[in-house]
Design an enzyme around this catalytic site. Structure first.
Site, PDB file in Angstrom:
ATOM      1  N   ASP A   1       0.816  -1.220   0.000  1.00 55.99           N
ATOM      2  CA  ASP A   1       0.000   0.000   0.000  1.00 55.99           C
ATOM      3  C   ASP A   1       0.850   1.272   0.000  1.00 55.99           C
ATOM      4  OD1 ASP A   1      -2.135  -1.858   0.462  1.00 55.99           O
ATOM      5  OD2 ASP A   1      -1.734  -1.741   2.605  1.00 55.99           O
TER       6      ASP A   1
ATOM      7  N   GLU B   1     -11.753  -0.369  -2.792  1.00 56.77           N
ATOM      8  CA  GLU B   1     -11.084   0.090  -1.564  1.00 56.77           C
ATOM      9  C   GLU B   1      -9.887   0.940  -1.975  1.00 56.77           C
ATOM     10  OE1 GLU B   1      -9.560  -3.293   0.545  1.00 56.77           O
ATOM     11  OE2 GLU B   1      -8.746  -4.219  -1.257  1.00 56.77           O
TER      12      GLU B   1
END
Length: 694
Positions: A31, A215
């Site tokens: 991420d 997401e």
């Protein structure tokens, strides 16, 4: 073909240089949130770890956050942990849910946003930690942001002067100027989840857009457009998609993909997009270091480009990544840009995956090319390459392409070299030192070509300037003094003599006295005729007899034979207090292992000095002579330690003094340090070192 030296040593995990994908090579980094602060790129990833006992073993597991920075996108500095789960007041202890974060700067403060599981309640909260510098230290707020329940925050500081926070499946709300609370006019929206209906803060910016299991939103602004980029599951795994709007809170119009599904079926792909020095980059993650576990990911980078209408060109994943490598860096050439169709890549070690990768060229004609290597730092270099082969073969390092000019030729003879030199843990990888045939100029591409009939696997290459550790000393150079701590750095060094040592344990005091006092070359102890830079001698070395055999596997004594060698003297000055004779041998294409090193220096004193002591440290056994008298012996298997052995009281006479050493190196990285000290152990520095008599 130029002189070749092959030396073998332990091949460690490539973590010092992160010039290719993945960019961080000593830990998992998922991420990746990239931001530009103070003309550097700062990277705020989540930190995947292997689940401890008691945690779900097939799920994401994250306990803290690191921050990394780089000025060139190739060298990354780890600034360490900035937030950890059990030191955040509101986070549930040992919840291992520190998922995708973000960080922005406002009015000189840095705000780090991160999700985690709260102590009281279900789901996720999003917290804020604040610092005065992008690398911290960060201080966490005592409570998460009220009104937000979700994961994966991203903060957009828009040109309208407001800051907007995005989270979860594309929800968005305005922040107050304090960056810690939602604005008072934040709208609420009724949401259904199964049979439940409840209110959520903010607006759903992905409403009506392809967003199955969406997401990790990341929003940015460019040329009057707002971009909402996000992962969603198109079929079975995530793609990276984007939508555009003229308003930060939408409505957004879907435009297409930024990156398609991971080629190996990795489920997730979270990202960020940043402009650095005029070029846009996509940061994303992939499970390169855990190919059978897609919950342990690693950060990667690719260049990103826009079309004239503002839409984004789809990005293809590469192993090469971005950035220009200096030729003097260790280049993981197995992360190539292009290759012939038969070239394959694989992890070197499937257990310790952070050891990196290997590229295999299976046959003559196979090739791979690695883009953007900068040769401007090269002055007088040689090549070091880590490779292995299936038999007798050769490969070349060429410029630009498979038919380009040959920079270096690397013969590989694994059977011979395994017996003669030290090898790495796998028993296969060889680190070879090769002189160059040609040196490119500027930034160019490197191409590896298989030139023999056996396959070759290659790991990394590095070009080293010969004088990285030493400076050449001209015959007319002015005299110098020892350094401030008394260490002698200027020496005349002879290229090493072959000297096979089965084990350093044989290097006892009696062995040294018997063997190092023998004559190996003419003029060995001649104080009247000192060697000159470039002067050649014929030396008698000791090599293994009967062909290549690994003497460590023999039960009886090794069989040796005498060999004649033509060697050259070099006048050098060490860049550091410890004289790295191992690197000296490597730089001049000589064998640093199983070698006997000789050195001599001239010390000129303006007055006689009585009661001084010679203080020595050496990695390897060594013997020392002052003005023809043996004054010190360091025996056995040892590491270099300052003042490891100190002689009895000596006299440095007025005028010329000759200091000599002989050092035996078996398998070690040999170096030495030498100085004179007084009765109190303080360094003696009131003399000159010339190498040549006045």
């Amino acid at each position: 073909m130029k002189t070749l030296l092959s030396t073998i040593y332990l091949c460690l995990a490539a973590s010092a240089v992160q010039a290719q994908n993945p960019i961080i090579r000593d830990q998992y980094t998922a991420d990746p949130a990239a931001r530009v602060f103070n003309n550097k790129v700062y990277l705020y990833p989540s930190h995947d770890i292997l689940p401890p006992e008691g945690q779900r073993q097939d799920w994401f597991c994250m306990e803290d956050y690191h921050v990394f920075s780089s000025e060139n996108l190739t060298d990354w500095t780890d600034h360490g942990v900035i937030v950890t789960q059990n030191k955040v007041p509101w986070v549930k202890p040992n919840s291992y849910s520190m998922w995708a974060p973000d960080c922005v700067e406002r009015n000189g403060k840095y705000y780090f946003y991160f999700p985690s599981a709260p102590k009281d309640g279900r789901g996720f909260g999003i917290g804020v930690a604040i610092a005065d510098r992008p690398e911290g230290p960060f201080v966490c707020e005592p409570e998460p942001i009220k009104g937000i329940s979700g994961i994966d925050p991203c903060v957009l500081q828009a040109s309208d002067g407001n800051a907007y926070i995005f989270w979860g499946p594309g929800r968005c709300a305005k922040l107050k100027p304090n960056m810690k609370e939602l604005a008072d006019d934040t709208p609420k929206e009724k949401v259904k989840w199964g049979d439940r209906e409840f209110e959520m803060m903010g607006v759903n910016c992905l409403k009506g857009l392809p967003s199955r299991q969406a997401e990790g939103p990341f929003a940015f602004e460019y040329n009057g457009n707002y971009y909402l980029t996000y992962p969603y599951v198109r079929e079975k795994t995530e793609v990276l998609a984007y939508a555009m709007s003229k308003n930060p809170m939408g409505p957004y119009e879907y435009k297409g993909l930024i990156m398609a599904e991971q080629p190996n079926g990795c489920w997730t792909n979270h990202h960020s997009i940043v402009n650095y020095k005029g070029q846009w980059y996509l940061f994303y993650h992939h499970n390169y270091f855990s190919p059978r576990d897609d919950k342990r990911r690693s950060a990667c980078i690719e260049k990103l480009f826009f079309n004239a209408d503002g839409t984004i060109q789809e990005v293809k994943q590469t192993m090469r990544g971005v950035g220009i490598n200096k030729a003097t860096e260790k280049i993981e050439i197995d992360r190539y840009s292009t290759a012939s169709s038969d070239v394959t890549t694989a992890l070197i070690d499937t257990i310790n995956t952070f050891r990196g990768f290997q590229a295999t060229l299976p046959a003559k004609g196979s090739w791979l090319c690695y883009a953007d290597v900068d040769f401007n730092p090269i002055i007088d270099a040689y090549l070091v390459v880590n490779a292995k082969a299936g038999g007798n073969t050769e490969f070349c390092i060429r410029e630009k392409n498979a038919k380009g000019k040959v920079i270096a030729r690397v013969p590989m003879n694994v059977i011979t070299q395994m017996g003669q030199f030290r090898r790495d843990q796998s028993g296969q990888w060889l680190t070879q030192t090769v002189n160059l045939e040609y040196v490119p100029k500027g930034v160019t591409d490197l191409c590896v070509t298989c030139e023999g009939d056996a396959e070759v696997s290659i790991n990394w290459v590095q070009f080293k300037n010969r004088h990285s550790y030493f400076r050449s000393v001209a015959a007319n150079a002015a005299a110098t003094q020892p350094d401030a701590n008394g260490f002698i750095r200027r020496w005349m060094l002879l290229e090493p003599i072959d000297y096979n040592v089965r084990s350093n344990t044989i290097l006892t005091d009696s062995y040294m006295n018997e063997n190092l006092t023998k004559t190996y070359f003419k003029g060995q102890f001649d104080d009247k005729k000192l060697p000159r830079d470039g002067e050649k001698v014929t030396a008698t070395g000791i090599a293994l007899a009967g062909g290549p055999k690994d003497t460590r596997m023999q039960m009886g004594p090794a069989q040796t034979k005498e060999v004649k060698q033509t060697l050259r003297w070099h006048a050098v000055e060490s860049e550091s207090y410890n004289v790295k004779v191992f690197r000296f041998a490597e730089a001049y294409g000589c064998q640093p292992y199983n070698s006997l090193f000789w050195g001599v220096t001239v010390i000129d004193c303006s007055e006689e000095m009585d009661g001084v002591r010679l203080a020595i440290g050496s990695n390897g056994a060594s013997m020392w002579w002052l003005n023809g008298e043996q004054v010190l012996t360091l025996d056995g298997d040892r590491r270099m330690v300052e003042d490891d052995c100190v002689s009895q009281r000596l006299i440095l006479k007025k005028g010329r003094n000759i200091l000599r050493f002989a050092l035996v190196n078996g398998p070690g990285l040999s170096d030495l340090c030498a100085r004179f000290v007084d009765e109190q152990g303080k360094p003696v520095t009131n003399y000159e070192v010339t190498l040549f008599s006045k």
